[in-house]
Every structure is written in structure tokens, then in C-alpha cells.
Design a protein around this motif. Sequence first.
Motif, PDB file in Angstrom:
ATOM      1  N   TYR A 247       0.868  -1.178   0.199  1.00  0.00           N
ATOM      2  CA  TYR A 247      -0.019  -0.066   0.080  1.00  0.00           C
ATOM      3  C   TYR A 247       0.791   1.266  -0.188  1.00  0.00           C
TER       4      TYR A 247
ATOM      5  N   GLY B 203     -12.012  -5.539   5.599  1.00  0.00           N
ATOM      6  CA  GLY B 203     -10.600  -5.689   4.974  1.00  0.00           C
ATOM      7  C   GLY B 203     -10.635  -4.808   3.704  1.00  0.00           C
TER       8      GLY B 203
ATOM      9  N   ARG C  98     -10.420   0.471  -3.037  1.00  0.00           N
ATOM     10  CA  ARG C  98     -11.007   0.581  -4.411  1.00  0.00           C
ATOM     11  C   ARG C  98     -12.627   0.411  -4.276  1.00  0.00           C
TER      12      ARG C  98
ATOM     13  N   ASP D 125     -10.020  -2.071   8.166  1.00  0.00           N
ATOM     14  CA  ASP D 125      -8.725  -3.045   7.994  1.00  0.00           C
ATOM     15  C   ASP D 125      -7.871  -2.939   9.095  1.00  0.00           C
TER      16      ASP D 125
ATOM     17  N   VAL E 239     -11.795  -7.647  11.649  1.00  0.00           N
ATOM     18  CA  VAL E 239     -13.051  -7.830  11.253  1.00  0.00           C
ATOM     19  C   VAL E 239     -13.634  -8.663  12.340  1.00  0.00           C
TER      20      VAL E 239
HETATM   21  C1  LIG Z   1      -5.972  -9.123  -0.383  1.00  0.00           C
HETATM   22  S1  LIG Z   1      -6.394  -7.469   0.436  1.00  0.00           S
HETATM   23  C2  LIG Z   1      -7.740  -7.055  -0.478  1.00  0.00           C
HETATM   24  C3  LIG Z   1      -7.945  -5.461  -0.124  1.00  0.00           C
HETATM   25  C4  LIG Z   1      -9.159  -4.852  -0.848  1.00  0.00           C
HETATM   26  N1  LIG Z   1     -10.501  -5.532  -0.229  1.00  0.00           N
HETATM   27  C5  LIG Z   1      -9.302  -5.073  -2.096  1.00  0.00           C
HETATM   28  O1  LIG Z   1      -9.940  -6.168  -2.777  1.00  0.00           O
HETATM   29  O2  LIG Z   1      -8.475  -4.103  -2.896  1.00  0.00           O
HETATM   30  C6  LIG Z   1      -6.563  -7.966   2.258  1.00  0.00           C
HETATM   31  C7  LIG Z   1      -6.949  -7.046   3.191  1.00  0.00           C
HETATM   32  O3  LIG Z   1      -7.444  -7.710   4.473  1.00  0.00           O
HETATM   33  C8  LIG Z   1      -6.689  -7.035   5.403  1.00  0.00           C
HETATM   34  N2  LIG Z   1      -6.892  -7.816   6.626  1.00  0.00           N
HETATM   35  C9  LIG Z   1      -6.394  -9.104   6.598  1.00  0.00           C
HETATM   36  N3  LIG Z   1      -7.023  -9.763   7.764  1.00  0.00           N
HETATM   37  C10 LIG Z   1      -7.775  -9.029   8.495  1.00  0.00           C
HETATM   38  C11 LIG Z   1      -8.438  -8.654   9.730  1.00  0.00           C
HETATM   39  N4  LIG Z   1      -8.208  -9.827  10.405  1.00  0.00           N
HETATM   40  N5  LIG Z   1      -9.328  -7.696  10.072  1.00  0.00           N
HETATM   41  C12 LIG Z   1      -9.232  -6.456   9.259  1.00  0.00           C
HETATM   42  N6  LIG Z   1      -8.350  -6.600   8.089  1.00  0.00           N
HETATM   43  C13 LIG Z   1      -8.010  -7.745   7.545  1.00  0.00           C
HETATM   44  C14 LIG Z   1      -5.380  -7.006   4.910  1.00  0.00           C
HETATM   45  O4  LIG Z   1      -5.025  -5.712   5.869  1.00  0.00           O
HETATM   46  C15 LIG Z   1      -5.564  -6.452   3.683  1.00  0.00           C
HETATM   47  O5  LIG Z   1      -5.722  -5.052   3.459  1.00  0.00           O
END
Ligand SMILES: C[S@@+](CC[C@H](N)C(=O)[O-])C[C@H]1O[C@@H](n2cnc3c(N)ncnc32)[C@H](O)[C@@H]1O
Length: 243
Positions: A13, A46, A51, A67, A96
Motif C-alpha cells: 500500500y 478488509g 478501491r 482494515d 474484522v
Molecule cells: C488482499 S487485501 C484486499 C484489499 C481490498 N479488499 C481489495 O480488494 O482491494 C486483504 C486485506 O485484508 C486486510 N485484513 C487481513 N486480515 C484482516 C483482519 N483480521 N481484519 C481486518 N482486515 C484484515 C489486510 O490488511 C488487507 O488490506
Amino acid sequence: MTSPSSDYFFDVYNRDDIAYGMEPSAALEEFLKQAARPSGKAVDLGAGAGRDSIALALAGYDVTSVDLSDRGLARIAERAVQYRVSDRVKTQLCDVREFEFPRESLDAVIATTVLDHIPAADAETVWQRMCDSLTDCGMLYVQVHTTADPGCDQLPGRDRDVPVSETADAVINYFSPNQLAAWAVAAKSRLRILRYEERLEWDYTHGSEHQHGKAVLLAVRQGYHPDWFGQPAVFPRRNSAES
Ligand SMILES: C[S@@+](CC[C@H](N)C(=O)[O-])C[C@H]1O[C@@H](n2cnc3c(N)ncnc32)[C@H](O)[C@@H]1O
């Protein structure tokens, strides 16, 4: 505040060319075009660099972007200013699993590849909270990595001889065939499916080009029938000049 070292996604990021780009998830974008209510409350779980959050805000929703990545949330705040929707986007640094879902109050709940970043039992609990948080006109959009992903140590992904994502280590819970569909049709989910598919996709939005196996679900609360012509829209109404 998370420190860069405890934020797995900090580097992706922090780039000028922010990971996952700015294109919203395709089925979500189509729903927003065809069927979105002009206003409402949305939660993007998350949310990453935002986007989907920004697309929801541009469609008129008041969005809470949740997030664990501080850097991702900072990029969302920047983008919200850039797209002139900062009054409609709030960020929340939160797991989450700890998020307090209000019951029957959310018009849109988005989880684009996050239920696969938490252990399976937690994912099921969060899923049920997501479903229970929807209003009678609520919409749910979920994407997860499946066992077809080349980063997965199970078949069929394990045997796929294609490049793997630079962030594959963050995925700890690959969904099996039909698993997300089964969750969606379970009576206690109280959903009606608008679109479900399991697919392979090439990802050019971060690192070297690589492949994913995904399950993608677009659903609404059971009993809710918004205008929906498919993605892409099949047989939409012709304009009068053509008819
Ligand atoms: C693959 S990225 C997807 C980001 C966004 N949803 C997208 O599609 O552009 C996964 C995201 O989930 C977040 N994440 C992972 N585990 C999490 C949790 N337990 N609670 C909150 N966010 C989480 C990560 O920090 C990351 O930003």
C-alpha cells in the motif's frame, strides 16, 4: 497505530502504484450501476487501499472502511479527498473479528478477500454477523481465494504451474468448491443469490503478474428484488431510438 513491521500489507500500500489498483470489484461495480439505492450505510471489511470503498461512496453510500493496515486506511483517506467523497468515508483500524456489526442496519456489506485471511471457524462467525447486519434491502458482496489458487497447498491449486501472488502467505483459509455458495444458500444466511462464480483470474495490479483462484458472490437479503440484469447486463432495456 500499527507499525510497518506488524502491517503485512504496508509495502504494497506504500507504493506509488498502490496494490489492487482503483478498479472496483466487477460484480459490485455492476450492482452499483444497476441497482444501488441512492443512499445507505455500507461497511467494507478488509478494505485495503479502498478501491471498493471509494466506488460505494461515489454511488452515494456512507462507508466505513475496516482494515488492520494503517497504511491502507491512510491511502483510503487520501483517495476519499481526491474523489471528493471524504464526507462519506470513515476508516476504522480494526480486526474484522472484533468489529461490532449493528443488527439489520447495513445496506451493503463488502468483504473482498478477507474471510480467507482469518481462520476458518472465525470466518464462519464473521460471515453470520455480516448476514445478520443486513437491512431488508441489504446487499452482500464477497470474494475469497479457493483451493484452485496456485498458492494453496491443496489440490487443484497445488498442481497449477503458474506464478503465485507476492501476498499469498496472508491467505490462510482457502475455500473449497461450492463452500461459499453453500454458506449463501443456508437458511440462516437469509440471502438471495444474484451472482456466484468460481474462476481463475490473472492479477496485474501488484507485483509480477500472477494467477488466483477465486469464489465470488453477490447476494441480497431474501425477499429483496432490486433491478438486476446480470454482469455483464444481459438483455437490458433497449433505448427507444433502437426499438
Ligand atoms: C488482499 S487485501 C484486499 C484489499 C481490498 N479488499 C481489495 O480488494 O482491494 C486483504 C486485506 O485484508 C486486510 N485484513 C487481513 N486480515 C484482516 C483482519 N483480521 N481484519 C481486518 N482486515 C484484515 C489486510 O490488511 C488487507 O488490506
